[in-house]
Design an enzyme around this catalytic site. Structure first.
Site, PDB file in Angstrom:
ATOM      1  N   LYS A 119       0.807  -1.220   0.000  1.00  0.00           N
ATOM      2  CA  LYS A 119       0.000   0.000   0.000  1.00  0.00           C
ATOM      3  C   LYS A 119       0.846   1.278   0.000  1.00  0.00           C
ATOM      4  CE  LYS A 119      -4.181  -1.916   0.369  1.00  0.00           C
ATOM      5  NZ  LYS A 119      -4.093  -3.115   1.162  1.00  0.00           N
ATOM      6  N   SER A 154       2.061  -9.798  -0.688  1.00  0.00           N
ATOM      7  CA  SER A 154       1.647  -8.390  -0.619  1.00  0.00           C
ATOM      8  C   SER A 154       1.903  -7.737   0.733  1.00  0.00           C
ATOM      9  CB  SER A 154       0.173  -8.271  -0.993  1.00  0.00           C
ATOM     10  OG  SER A 154      -0.622  -9.118  -0.178  1.00  0.00           O
ATOM     11  N   GLU A 157      -9.762   5.798   3.038  1.00  0.00           N
ATOM     12  CA  GLU A 157     -10.584   4.725   3.594  1.00  0.00           C
ATOM     13  C   GLU A 157      -9.640   3.575   3.920  1.00  0.00           C
ATOM     14  OE1 GLU A 157      -9.889   5.010   0.473  1.00  0.00           O
ATOM     15  OE2 GLU A 157      -9.276   2.951   0.040  1.00  0.00           O
TER      16      GLU A 157
HETATM   17  C1  LIG Z   1      -4.966  -4.189   1.164  1.00  0.00           C
HETATM   18  C2  LIG Z   1      -4.248  -5.447   1.030  1.00  0.00           C
HETATM   19  C3  LIG Z   1      -4.559  -6.366   0.005  1.00  0.00           C
HETATM   20  C4  LIG Z   1      -5.706  -6.201  -0.923  1.00  0.00           C
HETATM   21  O1  LIG Z   1      -5.686  -5.063  -1.712  1.00  0.00           O
HETATM   22  P1  LIG Z   1      -5.315  -5.082  -3.249  1.00  0.00           P
HETATM   23  O2  LIG Z   1      -5.665  -3.709  -3.710  1.00  0.00           O
HETATM   24  O3  LIG Z   1      -6.136  -6.139  -3.897  1.00  0.00           O
HETATM   25  O4  LIG Z   1      -3.883  -5.362  -3.356  1.00  0.00           O
HETATM   26  C5  LIG Z   1      -3.761  -7.485  -0.121  1.00  0.00           C
HETATM   27  N1  LIG Z   1      -2.735  -7.724   0.717  1.00  0.00           N
HETATM   28  C6  LIG Z   1      -2.424  -6.875   1.717  1.00  0.00           C
HETATM   29  C7  LIG Z   1      -1.286  -7.209   2.611  1.00  0.00           C
HETATM   30  C8  LIG Z   1      -3.157  -5.707   1.905  1.00  0.00           C
HETATM   31  O5  LIG Z   1      -2.832  -4.880   2.900  1.00  0.00           O
END
Ligand SMILES: *Cc1c(COP(=O)(O)O)cnc(C)c1O
Length: 396
Positions: free
Chosen positions: A95, A384, A117
């Protein structure tokens, strides 16, 4: 497919991905979105903006993130699994790539404060961190259910000086927090910049967020070519709104030999309200300014969603993913709560890496689908985020 009359999906029309995307907002938001679109277009062309962003990514975010070979997991699966380590960025998820970019843009536009948000709280924390660094006040809208299950992130946002506004309407999760943030933005768009957290919402957000996240795939593609001297057979990422997935997919779109797989939240089953698998259980509709796959009933009422991971618990998916699926360039599957939990424990045990529950969905799919691959096939998984925020769920 029937196209709504108030927007025509002509080829190359900005903000449209085939029949998906667009800008379905009240009149009061049209001008702020145009202003944002123009400011972003100018920033993109400005080498100083590019240099400033690159410097922030290197010295604040911690880029490039490493590509880690998951040796023991690879052995178990009979594959060669590489993990793109977005969990190692500052604040612990991808993010921050996007919030640093958007907050730089907010400053350039002379805005006085930012709002955001958040679902899992990772976007809220990343927005709060970028805003603190830029000296801009930050207000984050968050559903009360999410505040309860992601309490450490609420504390982190407050530590960084952000105001967290509890949203107690609707399902008390990300959908309602997003509605509230859009409302707040339309009441004060002159002074306020809305830092949107995924490749979602009205144009230009899906394009802009994708662009800020593309660094993930650009790095990963070069890294895997260096390590393996070949491209991966498949690139896998979890899909909430779709920003980490589009961020890693984009660099591989032209590599026709590379399969792209997005993993949605299968929750506890395919009955309405028990999952957030928009492609398996939804059909095109409009939510939060964009036309895309949406979990809705026959009357177009948005359905409740469920996922063990707050970050995947949202009824719509980014419009570019809807188009990638329509043209057959990417495919979308889903993993259950149970399999995601098991995958998180596996990655801890085998690799000493605690993944976010969101990212664990991508690992869960890989474990289940291992028979799809040739022996020793090269697979790239976008990790992620890190799972510290999920310890309460992982070890209750
Ligand atoms: C917010 C988040 C997601 C999901 O959001 P995407 O916009 O689909 O990437 C996935 N993994 C983590 C660790 C997140 O914080």
């Amino acid at each position: 497919m029937k196209i709504p009359s108030h927007g025509s999906p002509k080829a190359n029309r900005p903000g449209w991905f085939g029949p998906f995307g667009g800008r379905f907002v009240p009149e009061t938001l049209i001008e702020p979105l145009r202003e944002l679109e123009a400011a972003y277009a100018a920033a993109r062309r400005d080498p100083r903006f590019k240099a400033e962003l690159g410097h922030e990514l290197a010295t604040f975010v911690g880029r490039p993130t490493p590509l880690t070979f998951a040796g023991r997991l690879s052995q178990e699966l009979g594959l060669r699994v590489w993990l793109k380590r977005e969990d190692l960025t500052h604040t612990g998820a991808h993010k921050i790539n996007n919030t640093v970019g958007q907050v730089l843009l907010a400053r350039r536009m002379g805005k006085k404060r930012v709002i955001a948000e958040t679902g899992a709280g990772q976007h809220g924390v990343a927005a709060a961190a970028a805003a603190a660094r830029a000296g801009l006040p930050c207000v984050v809208y968050m559903g009360t259910d999410d505040m309860a299950r992601q309490a450490p992130n609420v504390a982190r946002m407050r530590m960084m000086g952000a105001t967290v506004v509890a949203v107690d309407s609707g399902s008390r999760t990300l959908k309602d927090a997003t509605s509230e943030a859009l409302r707040a933005w339309s009441s004060d768009s002159r002074e306020t910049f809305y830092v949107l957290g995924s490749a979602l919402g009205p144009h230009p957000y899906p394009t802009m967020v994708r662009d800020f996240q593309t660094v993930i795939g650009v790095e990963a593609r070069a890294q895997i070519l260096k390590e393996e001297k070949r491209l991966p057979r498949e690139v896998i990422a979890c899909v909430g709104g779709g920003s980490n997935a589009i961020g890693i997919f984009t660099a591989f779109l032209k590599d026709k030999s590379v399969a792209l797989t997005g993993v949605e939240a299968g929750g506890t089953g395919m009955a309405p309200g028990r999952h957030a698998a928009r492609f398996a259980g939804g059909f095109p509709g409009v939510l939060h300014g964009t036309r895309t796959y949406l979990l809705q009933d026959a009357n177009g009422q948005v359905l409740p969603t469920h996922s063990i991971s707050a970050g995947l618990d949202y009824p719509a998916v980014g419009p570019e993913h809807a188009e990638l699926r329509r043209i057959g360039r990417a495919r979308y599957v889903h993993a259950s709560d149970k399999d995601a939990l098991a995958a998180a424990h596996e990655l801890c045990r085998l690799e000493g890496i605690l993944p976010a529950l969101e990212s664990s969905h991508a690992i869960a799919y890989l474990i289940k689908a291992r028979k799809r691959f040739k022996k020793d096939g090269v697979v790239l998984v976008n990790l992620s985020g890190r799972g510290d925020k999920d310890l309460g769920t992982l070890c209750p």
